[in-house]
Design a protein around this motif. Structure first.
Motif, short mmCIF file in Angstrom:
data_model
loop_
_atom_site.label_atom_id
_atom_site.label_comp_id
_atom_site.label_asym_id
_atom_site.label_seq_id
_atom_site.Cartn_x
_atom_site.Cartn_y
_atom_site.Cartn_z
N ALA A 79 21.17 41.36 -19.52
CA ALA A 79 21.79 41.21 -20.83
C ALA A 79 21.06 42.05 -21.87
O ALA A 79 21.69 42.57 -22.80
N HIS A 80 19.75 42.18 -21.73
CA HIS A 80 19.01 43.04 -22.67
C HIS A 80 19.48 44.49 -22.53
O HIS A 80 19.69 45.18 -23.54
N GLY A 81 19.69 44.93 -21.30
CA GLY A 81 20.22 46.28 -21.11
C GLY A 81 21.63 46.43 -21.64
O GLY A 81 21.99 47.49 -22.15
N VAL A 82 22.44 45.38 -21.52
CA VAL A 82 23.80 45.42 -22.05
C VAL A 82 23.77 45.62 -23.57
O VAL A 82 24.54 46.43 -24.11
N ARG A 83 22.90 44.88 -24.24
CA ARG A 83 22.81 45.04 -25.71
C ARG A 83 22.39 46.46 -26.08
O ARG A 83 22.92 47.04 -27.04
N LEU A 84 21.45 47.04 -25.34
CA LEU A 84 21.06 48.43 -25.60
C LEU A 84 22.21 49.38 -25.35
O LEU A 84 22.42 50.35 -26.10
N LEU A 85 22.99 49.12 -24.30
CA LEU A 85 24.13 49.98 -24.00
C LEU A 85 25.20 49.87 -25.07
O LEU A 85 25.79 50.88 -25.49
N ARG A 91 25.54 38.28 -22.14
CA ARG A 91 25.21 37.60 -20.88
C ARG A 91 26.41 37.58 -19.94
O ARG A 91 26.26 37.75 -18.72
N LEU A 92 27.60 37.38 -20.49
CA LEU A 92 28.80 37.38 -19.66
C LEU A 92 28.98 38.74 -19.00
O LEU A 92 29.34 38.83 -17.81
N SER A 93 28.75 39.80 -19.74
CA SER A 93 28.83 41.14 -19.15
C SER A 93 27.80 41.31 -18.06
O SER A 93 28.07 41.94 -17.01
N ALA A 94 26.60 40.75 -18.25
CA ALA A 94 25.56 40.84 -17.22
C ALA A 94 25.97 40.09 -15.95
O ALA A 94 25.71 40.55 -14.84
N TRP A 95 26.64 38.94 -16.11
CA TRP A 95 27.16 38.24 -14.93
C TRP A 95 28.18 39.11 -14.21
O TRP A 95 28.23 39.15 -12.96
#
Length: 299
Positions: free
Chosen positions: A89-95, A213-217
């Motif tokens: 999720a941390h990577g998703v936010r950076l993306l 987090r949903l995107s990370a799942w």
């Protein structure tokens, strides 16, 4: 004190179940099904039932201890994908927000700048035609062109994504209008804001984090599909990621709008708390300049 600790422990347990345990158990169940079925017969329910019966026979043979062992192992293993999701999720936010390292991000920013510049030219063209002839249709066309331009970015793009540029637009507007950097101003604004305002900001930020987090799942399910060749997991992961991206963008825009409004509504409180006189009515720009100088000296 014991009551307080019990309450904190209860809330932590609720968060653990909501964020880690339940989604983790669902993922473990999907991973088990993918391992059993594979790519050949992805919807072979009879084979799944045979495996469930075999597992049930094992637990029956070991009695209550076997059931307890399976439940404890399931709960402990469910934490593992949940912790992986926290990292993803941390990577998703950076993306989503940028900036991206390397040349890819710069190329996307240049492309978005060109698109916005062309959209801005169309706005200016409609305005010139309206000023020359006074045609109301040209004014309506100018408003529509402005909406399309702002759909690209409210200010000249500086991030590779719309979400990143919405945050950049917030920082740019505050810096240009008030002359105080947003990163310097925000902690003071947060402390000066009443609890209802902060609750709104917290709720919007929590919604955005939930979308990340949903995107990370979704990414985890895509990885599962790549590892097991069970293609339904790929479809499920792609759908979840697309829905999370759309939801995350909507919630980030709400968060940015709330932060923007908080700046406008609470700047006077920050200036007064810093010891500056702020009279009723419009505030002279020199007041914000003095506030900027004061905050710079305190850093």
């Amino acid at each position: 004190m014991s009551g307080l600790l019990d309450a904190i422990g209860g809330k932590l347990a609720e968060r653990w179940v909501a964020l880690l345990a339940l989604p983790g158990i669902l993922f473990l169940g999907t991973a088990w099904a993918a391992h059993v079925l594979g790519a050949g017969r992805p919807f072979d329910a009879a084979r799944l039932l045979r495996e469930v019966e075999r597992l049930a026979g094992w637990t029956d043979g070991h009695g209550a201890a076997g059931v307890l062992l399976v439940l404890v192992a399931l709960l402990l293993l469910a934490v593992v994908p949940g912790l992986v999701v926290q990292l993803l999720a941390h990577g998703v936010r950076l993306l989503w927000l940028g900036p991206w390292p390397g040349g890819t991000g710069e190329r996307l920013v240049r492309r978005r700048r060109v698109r916005r510049a062309r959209a801005d030219e169309r706005v200016a063209e409609h305005i010139r035609r309206y000023e020359a002839g006074g045609d109301p249709a040209e004014l309506a066309a100018a408003h529509a062109a402005e909406a399309r331009r702002d759909g690209i970015s409210l200010v000249p793009p500086a991030r590779p994504t719309r979400m990143g540029d919405r945050i950049h637009a917030l920082e740019h507007r505050v810096g240009e209008y008030y002359g105080v950097p947003f990163v310097t101003l925000w902690p003071r604004l947060w402390l000066a804001a009443p609890e209802p305002d902060r609750a709104e900001i917290r709720a919007a930020a929590a919604s955005f984090d939930a979308a990340a987090r949903l995107s990370a799942w979704g990414q985890l399910y895509v990885l599962l599909a790549a590892a097991t060749w069970w293609w339904p997991a790929l479809i499920a992961g792609a759908v979840v990621m697309a829905a999370a991206w759309r939801t995350g963008r909507e919630r980030l825009f709400v968060l940015a709008d709330l932060a923007d409004a908080l700046v406008d509504l609470r700047m006077r409180s920050v200036a007064r708390a810093a010891g500056l006189p702020v009279p009723p009515g419009p505030v002279a720009p020199v007041t914000w300049e003095e506030l900027d100088l004061l905050l710079r000296r305190r850093r």
